[in-house]
Design a protein around this motif. Sequence first.
Motif, PDB file in Angstrom:
ATOM      1  N   VAL A  26       0.865  -1.179   0.000  1.00 28.20           N
ATOM      2  CA  VAL A  26       0.000   0.000   0.000  1.00 28.20           C
ATOM      3  C   VAL A  26       0.902   1.231   0.000  1.00 28.20           C
ATOM      4  O   VAL A  26       1.641   1.460   0.956  1.00 28.20           O
ATOM      5  N   GLU A  27       0.848   1.981  -1.069  1.00 28.67           N
ATOM      6  CA  GLU A  27       1.685   3.165  -1.198  1.00 28.67           C
ATOM      7  C   GLU A  27       0.883   4.409  -0.818  1.00 28.67           C
ATOM      8  O   GLU A  27      -0.083   4.754  -1.487  1.00 28.67           O
ATOM      9  N   ILE A  28       1.285   5.046   0.257  1.00 29.87           N
ATOM     10  CA  ILE A  28       0.654   6.282   0.700  1.00 29.87           C
ATOM     11  C   ILE A  28       1.728   7.360   0.661  1.00 29.87           C
ATOM     12  O   ILE A  28       2.798   7.185   1.254  1.00 29.87           O
ATOM     13  N   PRO A  29       1.457   8.468  -0.032  1.00 26.67           N
ATOM     14  CA  PRO A  29       2.456   9.535  -0.098  1.00 26.67           C
ATOM     15  C   PRO A  29       2.871   9.982   1.312  1.00 26.67           C
ATOM     16  O   PRO A  29       2.022  10.073   2.210  1.00 26.67           O
ATOM     17  N   PRO A  30       4.153  10.266   1.530  1.00 26.51           N
ATOM     18  CA  PRO A  30       4.646  10.622   2.863  1.00 26.51           C
ATOM     19  C   PRO A  30       3.878  11.789   3.511  1.00 26.51           C
ATOM     20  O   PRO A  30       3.609  11.751   4.711  1.00 26.51           O
ATOM     21  N   ARG A  31       3.540  12.799   2.722  1.00 26.57           N
ATOM     22  CA  ARG A  31       2.803  13.940   3.288  1.00 26.57           C
ATOM     23  C   ARG A  31       1.449  13.497   3.830  1.00 26.57           C
ATOM     24  O   ARG A  31       1.041  13.879   4.925  1.00 26.57           O
ATOM     25  N   GLU A  32       0.739  12.675   3.066  1.00 27.02           N
ATOM     26  CA  GLU A  32      -0.580  12.203   3.498  1.00 27.02           C
ATOM     27  C   GLU A  32      -0.462  11.278   4.703  1.00 27.02           C
ATOM     28  O   GLU A  32      -1.307  11.288   5.597  1.00 27.02           O
ATOM     29  N   LEU A  33       0.589  10.490   4.716  1.00 26.58           N
ATOM     30  CA  LEU A  33       0.838   9.593   5.836  1.00 26.58           C
ATOM     31  C   LEU A  33       1.066  10.388   7.125  1.00 26.58           C
ATOM     32  O   LEU A  33       0.500  10.067   8.174  1.00 26.58           O
ATOM     33  N   LYS A  34       1.851  11.447   7.031  1.00 24.78           N
ATOM     34  CA  LYS A  34       2.108  12.277   8.215  1.00 24.78           C
ATOM     35  C   LYS A  34       0.838  12.978   8.675  1.00 24.78           C
ATOM     36  O   LYS A  34       0.551  13.039   9.876  1.00 24.78           O
ATOM     37  N   ARG A  35       0.057  13.499   7.726  1.00 21.42           N
ATOM     38  CA  ARG A  35      -1.212  14.152   8.073  1.00 21.42           C
ATOM     39  C   ARG A  35      -2.121  13.181   8.832  1.00 21.42           C
ATOM     40  O   ARG A  35      -2.694  13.521   9.866  1.00 21.42           O
ATOM     41  N   ALA A  36      -2.245  11.984   8.306  1.00 24.28           N
ATOM     42  CA  ALA A  36      -3.119  10.986   8.916  1.00 24.28           C
ATOM     43  C   ALA A  36      -2.601  10.547  10.281  1.00 24.28           C
ATOM     44  O   ALA A  36      -3.375  10.394  11.230  1.00 24.28           O
ATOM     45  N   ARG A  37      -1.282  10.346  10.379  1.00 18.69           N
ATOM     46  CA  ARG A  37      -0.695   9.891  11.639  1.00 18.69           C
ATOM     47  C   ARG A  37      -0.897  10.923  12.752  1.00 18.69           C
ATOM     48  O   ARG A  37      -1.303  10.570  13.865  1.00 18.69           O
ATOM     49  N   LEU A  38      -0.652  12.192  12.476  1.00 17.83           N
ATOM     50  CA  LEU A  38      -0.815  13.227  13.504  1.00 17.83           C
ATOM     51  C   LEU A  38      -2.256  13.292  14.002  1.00 17.83           C
ATOM     52  O   LEU A  38      -2.516  13.324  15.208  1.00 17.83           O
ATOM     53  N   ARG A  39      -3.206  13.307  13.077  1.00 12.02           N
ATOM     54  CA  ARG A  39      -4.612  13.390  13.471  1.00 12.02           C
ATOM     55  C   ARG A  39      -5.054  12.130  14.207  1.00 12.02           C
ATOM     56  O   ARG A  39      -5.716  12.200  15.247  1.00 12.02           O
ATOM     57  N   SER A  40      -4.686  10.990  13.696  1.00 15.52           N
ATOM     58  CA  SER A  40      -5.070   9.726  14.313  1.00 15.52           C
ATOM     59  C   SER A  40      -4.515   9.608  15.733  1.00 15.52           C
ATOM     60  O   SER A  40      -5.234   9.226  16.665  1.00 15.52           O
ATOM     61  N   ASN A  41      -3.252   9.933  15.905  1.00 14.47           N
ATOM     62  CA  ASN A  41      -2.647   9.849  17.240  1.00 14.47           C
ATOM     63  C   ASN A  41      -3.258  10.859  18.196  1.00 14.47           C
ATOM     64  O   ASN A  41      -3.458  10.562  19.378  1.00 14.47           O
ATOM     65  N   ALA A  42      -3.583  12.052  17.701  1.00 15.98           N
ATOM     66  CA  ALA A  42      -4.243  13.051  18.554  1.00 15.98           C
ATOM     67  C   ALA A  42      -5.606  12.539  19.015  1.00 15.98           C
ATOM     68  O   ALA A  42      -5.948  12.627  20.203  1.00 15.98           O
ATOM     69  N   LEU A  43      -6.381  11.981  18.091  1.00 15.43           N
ATOM     70  CA  LEU A  43      -7.700  11.450  18.453  1.00 15.43           C
ATOM     71  C   LEU A  43      -7.581  10.300  19.445  1.00 15.43           C
ATOM     72  O   LEU A  43      -8.396  10.177  20.366  1.00 15.43           O
ATOM     73  N   ARG A  44      -6.568   9.488  19.295  1.00 11.11           N
ATOM     74  CA  ARG A  44      -6.344   8.376  20.223  1.00 11.11           C
ATOM     75  C   ARG A  44      -6.046   8.911  21.626  1.00 11.11           C
ATOM     76  O   ARG A  44      -6.579   8.421  22.618  1.00 11.11           O
TER      77      ARG A  44
END
Length: 131
Positions: A26-44
Amino acid sequence: YDVVSNVNTFERSLDLLQQASGNASVEIPPRELKRARLRSNALRHIRKGWGTKSGKMQLTAAEEMLSQAIAFENAGDSTHVDSARVHELRILRAQVLSHRLIERHEAALADCDAVLAENPSHASALLQRAK
């Protein structure tokens, strides 16, 4: 259902995504990966922070993640800023900042005001500001 309900880290979410794609890469562009990771971890952290013994620590971590996410979204070319996403992140941060364990109400109001300056009828910002 059991597999999805036991996902408790962003990395595990990525593993599940790869598993769902038949273990294909699964190829996710690094910028999108970072965006998703920050939001996901904050919500967690927010979820863990409501009503737990370590609540203040979790909410403080969520605030930091949301601040990083907002800065990341605003970095670079202003013509490519996703203002709806920045607004969502600011409202989430305002909720964290106004929580009884944090009580940084002026900072929470500043986040709401920043959203309202760009969109005076933003319902979530108006509601959060009224709290």
